[in-house]
Motif scaffolding. Structure first.
Motif, short mmCIF file in Angstrom:
data_model
loop_
_atom_site.label_atom_id
_atom_site.label_comp_id
_atom_site.label_asym_id
_atom_site.label_seq_id
_atom_site.Cartn_x
_atom_site.Cartn_y
_atom_site.Cartn_z
N ARG A 339 0.83 -1.21 0.00
CA ARG A 339 0.00 0.00 0.00
C ARG A 339 0.87 1.26 0.00
NH1 ARG A 339 -3.65 -3.20 3.27
NH2 ARG A 339 -3.17 -2.13 5.22
N LEU A 340 1.82 1.26 -0.93
CA LEU A 340 2.70 2.42 -1.13
C LEU A 340 2.13 3.30 -2.23
CD1 LEU A 340 6.15 0.55 -1.10
CD2 LEU A 340 5.07 1.78 0.80
N ASP A 341 2.32 4.58 -2.07
CA ASP A 341 1.88 5.50 -3.12
C ASP A 341 2.90 5.57 -4.26
OD1 ASP A 341 -0.38 7.15 -3.66
OD2 ASP A 341 1.00 8.88 -3.66
N SER A 360 4.17 6.79 1.28
CA SER A 360 2.73 6.55 1.43
C SER A 360 1.95 7.70 0.77
CB SER A 360 2.38 6.46 2.90
OG SER A 360 2.59 7.74 3.50
N THR A 365 -3.93 4.19 0.17
CA THR A 365 -4.73 3.77 1.34
C THR A 365 -6.21 4.07 1.14
OG1 THR A 365 -4.29 5.90 2.38
CG2 THR A 365 -2.79 4.09 2.90
N VAL A 371 -0.03 1.63 5.99
CA VAL A 371 0.96 0.83 5.24
C VAL A 371 0.99 -0.57 5.83
CG1 VAL A 371 3.42 0.55 4.77
CG2 VAL A 371 2.37 2.80 4.58
#
Length: 391
Positions: A339-341, A360, A365, A371
């Motif tokens: 769940r990394l940007d 992040s 999310t 994360v």
């Protein structure tokens, strides 16, 4: 298919892929292997340079042997030249002594000849003063005519004898003078030979001195090469020690990996733990599932770090996880950060501990908060909070 069944299937597929990636990773070169490769290259370069220097030393040894042979030849020539010079000087000394003896004999003969010549002149003067035997000598002499005739003959014989002796001395003088000239000529020849022998000896001395200088230069160059070899061998041994150390570290990494830092690993992010290992998810698409890792709520844009060094085996979008990074830390230990940007690494990259691997964001999310971070040993999930150093 229910959501729970779909979620379970998704997890099974994910860890099947993880197992495949893990199998591929074992055959790949780790960071330590890269360092070992560099060390091996340096060792190979050193060994090549050592062989070059050893070849130079062998060339210097050959040159040294050649100079030694030349020096031996020069020394032998010098020894022969010394014997030759000594013999010539001995002959010259003998010649000088003979010449002195001849000159002494000539002087003595000259004295004798002068003495005889003076004596003969006195005898002749007396003979001529007596005059020939005639009527006047016979008339006024007390001796008889036969006695006068006998005396006159005897006197003439004496004069002839003296003259013969003088002539013999003169002949002997001539022979002595010729002998003196001959000896002086021979002496001059010997002196010239001695001079030439001395010159040849000096040339040999100069040549020997030059060869010794060449020999010193060769020895100095050989010493420099030998020093270079010694230093390179010392460096080679140090590189072998480094290689051994790296192999031991690699073995430890393979055998223990992340275990070496258990309880002391820095958190991948700074935030609030929302779900712990074993918790039941209360919301989102995986609601009701048991957590295999932890979820940390953080501010958007917060950097995400690797908790330990390793090799990135996956860095891409994964359905159900969003952007995810999976790192192989050796010893069958893996971390999953999802769940990394943004992702800052690529599959195949080698990462160090605390290296920034992503960040992040709101988009990552959107469906599930925070994360996601997970640690696995093989296929067994482990509680990350037992491994991280939590402030």
């Amino acid at each position: 298919m229910s959501i729970r069944a779909w979620t379970s299937l998704r997890f099974i597929l994910f860890f099947l892929c993880l197992a495949l990636w893990q199998g591929e990773c074992w055959g790949e070169i780790t960071a330590s292997s890269d360092e070992q490769g560099k060390v091996k290259i340096h060792i190979g370069q050193l060994q090549h340079d050592i062989r070059v220097q050893l070849d130079k030393i062998e060339e210097k040894n050959a040159a040294e042997r050649e100079v030694f042979d030349q020096l031996d030849e020069i020394n032998q020539k010098l020894a022969r030249q010394k014997e030759k010079t000594t013999a010539l000087q001995r002959r010259l000394t003998e010649q000088e002594k003979l010449l002195q003896d001849l000159k002494a004999k000539a002087e003595l003969a000259e004295e004798k000849r002068s003495e005889l010549q003076g004596h003969m002149l006195k005898r002749l003067r007396s003979f001529y003063m007596m005059g020939k035997v005639g009527m006047l000598n016979v008339t006024f002499s007390k001796k008889t005519l036969p006695e006068l005739m006998l005396f006159s003959d005897a006197f003439a014989n004496l004069v002839a004898y003296d003259r013969n002796i003088v002539l013999q001395y003169r002949a002997a003088m001539n022979e002595l003078e010729q002998a003196v000239l001959s000896r002086e000529l021979e002496k001059s020849l010997l002196e010239e030979l001695v001079r030439q022998a001395d010159e040849e000896k000096q040339v040999l001395f100069v040549l020997r001195s030059e060869q010794k200088q060449v020999l010193d230069a060769i020895k100095q160059e050989k010493n420099v090469c030998q020093l270079a070899v010694d230093e390179m061998r010392k460096a080679e041994q140090e590189l072998y020690d480094d290689l051994l150390r790296l192999r031991i570290e690699e073995k430890l990494d393979k055998e223990q990996g992340l275990l070496l830092g258990k309880g002391r690993l820095a958190s991948p992010v700074t935030g609030t733990v929302l779900y712990r290992f074993g918790d039941t998810i209360q919301e989102g698409v995986r609601r009701g599932e048991t957590m295999q890792g932890i979820t940390v709520v953080i501010e958007p844009g917060t950097p995400v770090h690797a908790v330990y060094k390793g090799k990135v085996v996956f860095a891409d979008y994964k359905r159900g996880y969003g952007n995810a990074v999976i790192i192989d830390h050796g010893g069958k230990y893996f971390t999953v950060t999802a769940r990394l940007d943004e992702i800052f690494v690529h599959a195949g990259d080698t990462v160090e501990q605390d290296q920034e691997i992503g960040s992040s964001g709101d988009v990552a999310t959107l469906y599930e908060p925070g994360v996601y971070f997970e640690i696995r040993h093989g296929r067994t999930p482990l509680d990350p909070l037992e491994w991280l150093q939590i402030d």
